[in-house]
Design a protein around this motif. Structure first.
Motif, mmCIF file in Angstrom:
data_model
loop_
_atom_site.group_PDB
_atom_site.id
_atom_site.type_symbol
_atom_site.label_atom_id
_atom_site.label_comp_id
_atom_site.label_asym_id
_atom_site.label_seq_id
_atom_site.Cartn_x
_atom_site.Cartn_y
_atom_site.Cartn_z
ATOM 1 N N ASP A 25 -5.634 -0.138 10.445
ATOM 2 C CA ASP A 25 -6.893 -0.339 9.717
ATOM 3 C C ASP A 25 -7.901 0.787 9.947
ATOM 4 O O ASP A 25 -9.007 0.750 9.404
ATOM 5 N N THR A 68 -13.006 3.067 8.590
ATOM 6 C CA THR A 68 -11.943 2.056 8.638
ATOM 7 C C THR A 68 -11.730 1.424 7.267
ATOM 8 O O THR A 68 -12.477 1.697 6.334
ATOM 9 N N ARG A 69 -10.753 0.588 7.204
ATOM 10 C CA ARG A 69 -10.588 -0.243 6.014
ATOM 11 C C ARG A 69 -11.593 -1.398 6.081
ATOM 12 O O ARG A 69 -12.169 -1.659 7.130
ATOM 13 N N VAL A 71 -12.104 -4.630 6.818
ATOM 14 C CA VAL A 71 -11.495 -5.748 7.556
ATOM 15 C C VAL A 71 -12.582 -6.289 8.481
ATOM 16 O O VAL A 71 -13.598 -5.621 8.693
ATOM 17 N N LEU A 76 -11.651 -5.964 15.087
ATOM 18 C CA LEU A 76 -11.024 -4.634 15.074
ATOM 19 C C LEU A 76 -11.535 -3.797 16.245
ATOM 20 O O LEU A 76 -10.740 -3.147 16.944
ATOM 21 N N ALA A 113 -7.418 -3.894 3.126
ATOM 22 C CA ALA A 113 -6.201 -4.242 3.863
ATOM 23 C C ALA A 113 -5.841 -5.702 3.654
ATOM 24 O O ALA A 113 -6.716 -6.543 3.480
#
Lengths: 122, 149
Positions: A25, A68-69, A71, A76, A113
């Motif tokens: 991610d 990041t994605r 999420v 994370l 994601a």
């Protein structure tokens, strides 16, 4: 590049960033809006990580600045901390990251994601 | 058209702990992240045609054409603290939609998404309805027949 061995600080910076980038991610390291989250060794800029010594006890404050994605970002960041600590332990730098700050500077919205737990549109 | 603003303080979202600080270090979420999530979430609500005021949209269309603008962040401004965030949105809605119903839906969606993704508590989502969009607005105007031969 030089053949001289990297300092523990530089080694920890590389290790921390690589551990973060290995997460599916995490898209990339990012120097941040001020461009300060970088580690430079012999003119080589590694963007997205900075490591600062804390006192003389061999412990360091690690900062990761990442894109990041989309999420859930709190889980994370906890996962990334754990990955960095595990990687440090394996490479005999265990205990050296005294704190690990995670800065999420941007997210990639075109690559949502599958792990993102989003509700369907209203 | 005069903009209509709606504003309500949000109730605390159902997050287990709003703190972004743990024993292992702190987590910092940049404004750009919250802005992008708010923009995407607002567009998920049916009846939202576009985000941004007239000038913002015109400037946005130019900056996007040259590859430096991002449509998803136009019309969104945020204030992000360590544990909380406040969001201001400027929206264009489809004609015929109930603005109060849409405002509530936008508020609910935006605050839920931000809380789910960032862990921040959303204290307020202020919505300014800047314009209405009519179904025929995007149709090209047919060329007029000359009045004389």
């Amino acid at each position: 590049m030089t053949d001289a061995p990297a300092s523990a600080r530089v080694e920890l910076a590389r290790l921390a960033l690589n551990a973060a980038l290995a997460h599916p991610d995490v898209r990339a390291g990012d120097p941040g809006p001020a461009g300060t989250c970088v580690t430079t060794v012999d003119g080589d800029r590694t963007e997205g990580v900075s490591v600062v010594a804390e006192g003389s006890g061999g412990s360091y404050a690690v900062t990761l600045s990442l894109r990041t994605r989309i999420v859930p970002l709190r889980p994370l960041s906890e996962e990334l901390r754990e990955r960095v600590r595990r990687a440090a332990a394996v490479s005999a730098l265990a205990g050296s990251p005294s704190s690990i700050e995670i800065r999420i500077v941007d997210v990639d919205d075109n690559l949502v994601a599958p792990s993102a737990t989003l509700r369907p549109p209203l | 058209m005069a903009a209509e603003s709606t504003s309500t303080s949000m109730t605390k979202p159902d997050v287990d702990d709003a703190s972004l600080e743990s024993d292992g270090g702190r987590t910092e979420i940049a404004d750009a992240v919250v802005t992008k999530i708010a923009g995407i979430a607002a567009r998920e609500v049916g009846g939202v045609h576009q985000l941004g005021g007239g000038a913002t949209r015109r400037i946005g269309s130019v900056t996007q054409a040259v590859g430096i603008g991002d449509e998803r962040t136009q019309g969104v401004s945020v204030e992000v603290g360590e544990k909380q965030a406040a969001v201001d949105l400027v929206v264009v809605v489809e004609y015929g939609e109930s603005i109060p119903r849409m405002a509530e839906a936008i508020r609910a969606t935006v605050s839920k998404r931000i809380a789910d993704i960032t862990g921040l508590e959303v204290t307020e989502v202020n919505i300014s309805v800047n314009d209405l969009h009519f179904a025929g607005d995007d149709q090209p105007v047919p060329p007029q027949e000359p009045r004389v031969e």
